[in-house]
Design a protein around this motif. Structure first.
Motif, PDB file in Angstrom:
ATOM      1  N   ASN A  13       0.850  -1.000  -0.165  1.00  0.00           N
ATOM      2  CA  ASN A  13      -0.070   0.031  -0.014  1.00  0.00           C
ATOM      3  C   ASN A  13       0.759   1.207   0.106  1.00  0.00           C
ATOM      4  O   ASN A  13       1.666   1.545   0.824  1.00  0.00           O
ATOM      5  CB  ASN A  13      -0.747  -0.075   1.210  1.00  0.00           C
ATOM      6  CG  ASN A  13      -1.903   1.009   1.247  1.00  0.00           C
ATOM      7  OD1 ASN A  13      -1.671   2.098   0.722  1.00  0.00           O
ATOM      8  ND2 ASN A  13      -2.911   0.807   1.988  1.00  0.00           N
ATOM      9  N   ALA A  65       0.175   4.181   0.669  1.00  0.00           N
ATOM     10  CA  ALA A  65      -0.127   5.182   1.863  1.00  0.00           C
ATOM     11  C   ALA A  65       0.656   4.507   3.147  1.00  0.00           C
ATOM     12  O   ALA A  65       1.359   5.409   3.926  1.00  0.00           O
ATOM     13  CB  ALA A  65      -1.547   5.354   2.323  1.00  0.00           C
ATOM     14  N   GLU A 113     -11.860   8.658   2.861  1.00  0.00           N
ATOM     15  CA  GLU A 113     -10.726   7.769   2.684  1.00  0.00           C
ATOM     16  C   GLU A 113      -9.493   8.436   3.509  1.00  0.00           C
ATOM     17  O   GLU A 113      -8.617   7.390   4.172  1.00  0.00           O
ATOM     18  CB  GLU A 113     -10.236   7.952   1.134  1.00  0.00           C
ATOM     19  CG  GLU A 113     -11.057   7.353   0.141  1.00  0.00           C
ATOM     20  CD  GLU A 113     -11.154   5.775   0.087  1.00  0.00           C
ATOM     21  OE1 GLU A 113      -9.846   5.366   0.694  1.00  0.00           O
ATOM     22  OE2 GLU A 113     -11.934   5.191   0.025  1.00  0.00           O
ATOM     23  N   THR A 136      -7.666   5.647   6.108  1.00  0.00           N
ATOM     24  CA  THR A 136      -6.400   5.210   5.740  1.00  0.00           C
ATOM     25  C   THR A 136      -5.707   5.718   7.099  1.00  0.00           C
ATOM     26  O   THR A 136      -4.666   5.323   7.636  1.00  0.00           O
ATOM     27  CB  THR A 136      -5.839   5.839   4.765  1.00  0.00           C
ATOM     28  OG1 THR A 136      -6.978   5.665   3.555  1.00  0.00           O
ATOM     29  CG2 THR A 136      -4.439   5.261   4.497  1.00  0.00           C
ATOM     30  N   LEU A 142      -5.864   3.074   9.500  1.00  0.00           N
ATOM     31  CA  LEU A 142      -5.164   1.875   9.109  1.00  0.00           C
ATOM     32  C   LEU A 142      -3.541   2.062   9.561  1.00  0.00           C
ATOM     33  O   LEU A 142      -3.013   1.129  10.061  1.00  0.00           O
ATOM     34  CB  LEU A 142      -5.209   1.597   7.613  1.00  0.00           C
ATOM     35  CG  LEU A 142      -4.343   0.730   6.787  1.00  0.00           C
ATOM     36  CD1 LEU A 142      -4.541  -0.704   7.378  1.00  0.00           C
ATOM     37  CD2 LEU A 142      -4.197   0.871   5.291  1.00  0.00           C
ATOM     38  N   VAL A 143      -3.152   3.254   9.181  1.00  0.00           N
ATOM     39  CA  VAL A 143      -1.626   3.368   9.328  1.00  0.00           C
ATOM     40  C   VAL A 143      -1.251   3.795  10.818  1.00  0.00           C
ATOM     41  O   VAL A 143      -0.207   2.996  11.160  1.00  0.00           O
ATOM     42  CB  VAL A 143      -1.178   4.797   8.285  1.00  0.00           C
ATOM     43  CG1 VAL A 143       0.130   5.064   8.731  1.00  0.00           C
ATOM     44  CG2 VAL A 143      -1.237   4.478   6.866  1.00  0.00           C
ATOM     45  N   TYR A 201     -14.094   1.857   0.726  1.00  0.00           N
ATOM     46  CA  TYR A 201     -12.770   1.668   1.246  1.00  0.00           C
ATOM     47  C   TYR A 201     -11.660   1.399   0.565  1.00  0.00           C
ATOM     48  O   TYR A 201     -11.178   0.328   0.714  1.00  0.00           O
ATOM     49  CB  TYR A 201     -12.838   1.159   2.561  1.00  0.00           C
ATOM     50  CG  TYR A 201     -12.994  -0.771   2.746  1.00  0.00           C
ATOM     51  CD1 TYR A 201     -12.143  -1.376   3.354  1.00  0.00           C
ATOM     52  CD2 TYR A 201     -14.036  -1.153   1.908  1.00  0.00           C
ATOM     53  CE1 TYR A 201     -12.367  -2.681   3.504  1.00  0.00           C
ATOM     54  CE2 TYR A 201     -14.062  -2.533   1.901  1.00  0.00           C
ATOM     55  CZ  TYR A 201     -13.214  -3.298   2.526  1.00  0.00           C
ATOM     56  OH  TYR A 201     -13.452  -4.781   2.916  1.00  0.00           O
ATOM     57  N   ILE A 250      -8.354   2.944   0.622  1.00  0.00           N
ATOM     58  CA  ILE A 250      -7.428   2.933   1.651  1.00  0.00           C
ATOM     59  C   ILE A 250      -6.177   2.533   1.220  1.00  0.00           C
ATOM     60  O   ILE A 250      -5.348   2.078   1.999  1.00  0.00           O
ATOM     61  CB  ILE A 250      -7.898   2.307   3.153  1.00  0.00           C
ATOM     62  CG1 ILE A 250      -8.193   1.003   2.725  1.00  0.00           C
ATOM     63  CG2 ILE A 250      -9.065   2.985   3.594  1.00  0.00           C
ATOM     64  CD1 ILE A 250      -8.412   0.046   4.193  1.00  0.00           C
ATOM     65  N   ASN A 251      -6.033   2.670  -0.213  1.00  0.00           N
ATOM     66  CA  ASN A 251      -4.941   1.864  -0.704  1.00  0.00           C
ATOM     67  C   ASN A 251      -4.901   2.591  -1.949  1.00  0.00           C
ATOM     68  O   ASN A 251      -5.525   1.990  -2.928  1.00  0.00           O
ATOM     69  CB  ASN A 251      -4.898   0.406  -0.397  1.00  0.00           C
ATOM     70  CG  ASN A 251      -3.587  -0.408  -1.211  1.00  0.00           C
ATOM     71  OD1 ASN A 251      -2.942   0.524  -1.977  1.00  0.00           O
ATOM     72  ND2 ASN A 251      -3.393  -1.467  -0.720  1.00  0.00           N
ATOM     73  N   PRO A 288      -6.165   8.492   0.641  1.00  0.00           N
ATOM     74  CA  PRO A 288      -5.171   7.614   1.544  1.00  0.00           C
ATOM     75  C   PRO A 288      -3.727   8.310   1.875  1.00  0.00           C
ATOM     76  O   PRO A 288      -3.396   7.991   2.857  1.00  0.00           O
ATOM     77  CB  PRO A 288      -5.024   6.533   0.698  1.00  0.00           C
ATOM     78  CG  PRO A 288      -6.370   6.399  -0.197  1.00  0.00           C
ATOM     79  CD  PRO A 288      -6.764   7.943  -0.354  1.00  0.00           C
ATOM     80  N   GLY A 347      -2.362   8.635   5.504  1.00  0.00           N
ATOM     81  CA  GLY A 347      -1.167   8.242   5.893  1.00  0.00           C
ATOM     82  C   GLY A 347      -0.057   9.234   6.512  1.00  0.00           C
ATOM     83  O   GLY A 347       0.301   8.726   7.582  1.00  0.00           O
TER      84      GLY A 347
END
Length: 239
Positions: free
Chosen positions: A68, A70, A141, A145, A148-149, A186, A188-189, A223, A227
Motif C-alpha cells: 500500500n 499510503a 478515505e 487510511t 489503518l496506518v 474503502y 484506503i490503498n 489515502p 497516511g
C-alpha cells in the motif's frame, strides 16, 4: 536477488495476491451467473480481510509487506522505513495491482459478457462512492487510511505470537470495511484502486464503460493524506 530487490519483489507479489483475492471476492459477489452472486457486503469485507491476511503471509518473509503506497509513505514519514525505497515500493505495488486485476479478469472471463451493467463491472476493479461528493469522499478515505496506518504503527509496539501479525492486520481491514467502507468502498490503498483501474482501462473487457478517471484521484490523494496524518500524530507520541 539482493535484499532491496527481494523486498521490492515482495511488494509486487503481495499486492498482486491482495488484489487477486480482494477484487476476486467483489467479482464473485457482483458478476452475473457467479455462484457467489448477491453474497452481500459482509462477504466482500470478509473476503478483503482474508485477502490482506494471505497477502501479508505470502510477502512478509521477504519484506515489510506494506502492499500500500499510503503505508509505505506513512512508515517513511514516521522514520520506520528508508526513503530511497519509497518510489520503488510504490511502483511495484501499482504494477502488482494491475497484474492482480488482470488475473481476476481471466478468472471470471465468461462472466463479463453475462454482466451488462458498466458500473458493476467497474466496481469489480476499482472503488466508487455510494453518494458522489468528492470532498466528502476524500475525507472518508483520509479517515479510513489514518486508522489503518496509525493502527499498523501501534501494532509495531506489541509483541504478537510468531505468525499472528498477518491475522491481526486482516481483522483491522475487516473492521475498516464493516465500519467505514460504506461511503466509498474503502480503497484506503492507492495501489488497490489505481492498479486495477489501469487494468480496466486497457483490458478488452466485455460490456465495460469508462474507467471514471474523474474520481480516480480520490482513492489516491485521500489515502496518502491519511497516511501522512497518522505518521505525524505518531511522531508526537513518546514511544
Amino acid at each position: 536477488m539482493s535484499g532491496d530487490n527481494l523486498q521490492i519483489f515482495s511488494e509486487f507479489l503481495g499486492t498482486l495476491i491482495l488484489v487477486l483475492l480482494g477484487n476476486g471476492v467483489v467479482a464473485a459477489v457482483s458478476l452475473n451467473k457467479s455462484k457467489a452472486q448477491n453474497g452481500g457486503w459482509v462477504v466482500i469485507t470478509l473476503g478483503w480481510g482474508a485477502a490482506v491476511t494471505i497477502a501479508v503471509y505470502v510477502s512478509s518473509f521477504m519484506g515489510p509487506a506494506h502492499l500500500n503506497p499510503a503505508v509505505t509513505f506513512g512508515m517513511a514519514v514516521a522514520g520506520n522505513f528508508a526513503w530511497n525505497l519509497v518510489v520503488p515500493f510504490i511502483i511495484a505495488q501499482i504494477v502488482g495491482g494491475v497484474v492482480g486485476a488482470t488475473l481476476v479478469w481471466i478468472t471470471y472471463l465468461p462472466h463479463w459478457e453475462a454482466t451488462k451493467d458498466e458500473a458493476t463491472i467497474l466496481g469489480t476493479f476499482s472503488t466508487g462512492p455510494a453518494i458522489r461528493s468528492l470532498v466528502s469522499n476524500t475525507i472518508t478515505e483520509i479517515i479510513g487510511t489514518f486508522v489503518l496506518v496509525f493502527a499498523l504503527l501501534a501494532f509495531s509496539q506489541h509483541k504478537f505470537a510468531d505468525g499472528l501479525n498477518p491475522l491481526v492486520v486482516g481483522v483491522l481491514i475487516l473492521s475498516l470495511g464493516l465500519s467505514l467502507g460504506g461511503p466509498t468502498g474503502y480503497a484506503i490503498n492507492p495501489a488497490r484502486d489505481l492498479g486495477p483501474r489501469i487494468a480496466h482501462q486497457i483490458l478488452p473487457i466485455k460490456n465495460k464503460g469508462g474507467s471514471d478517471w474523474g474520481y480516480s484521484w480520490v482513492p489516491v490523494v485521500g489515502p496518502m493524506i491519511g497516511g501522512l496524518l497518522a505518521a505525524l500524530l505518531w511522531g508526537l507520541i513518546p514511544v
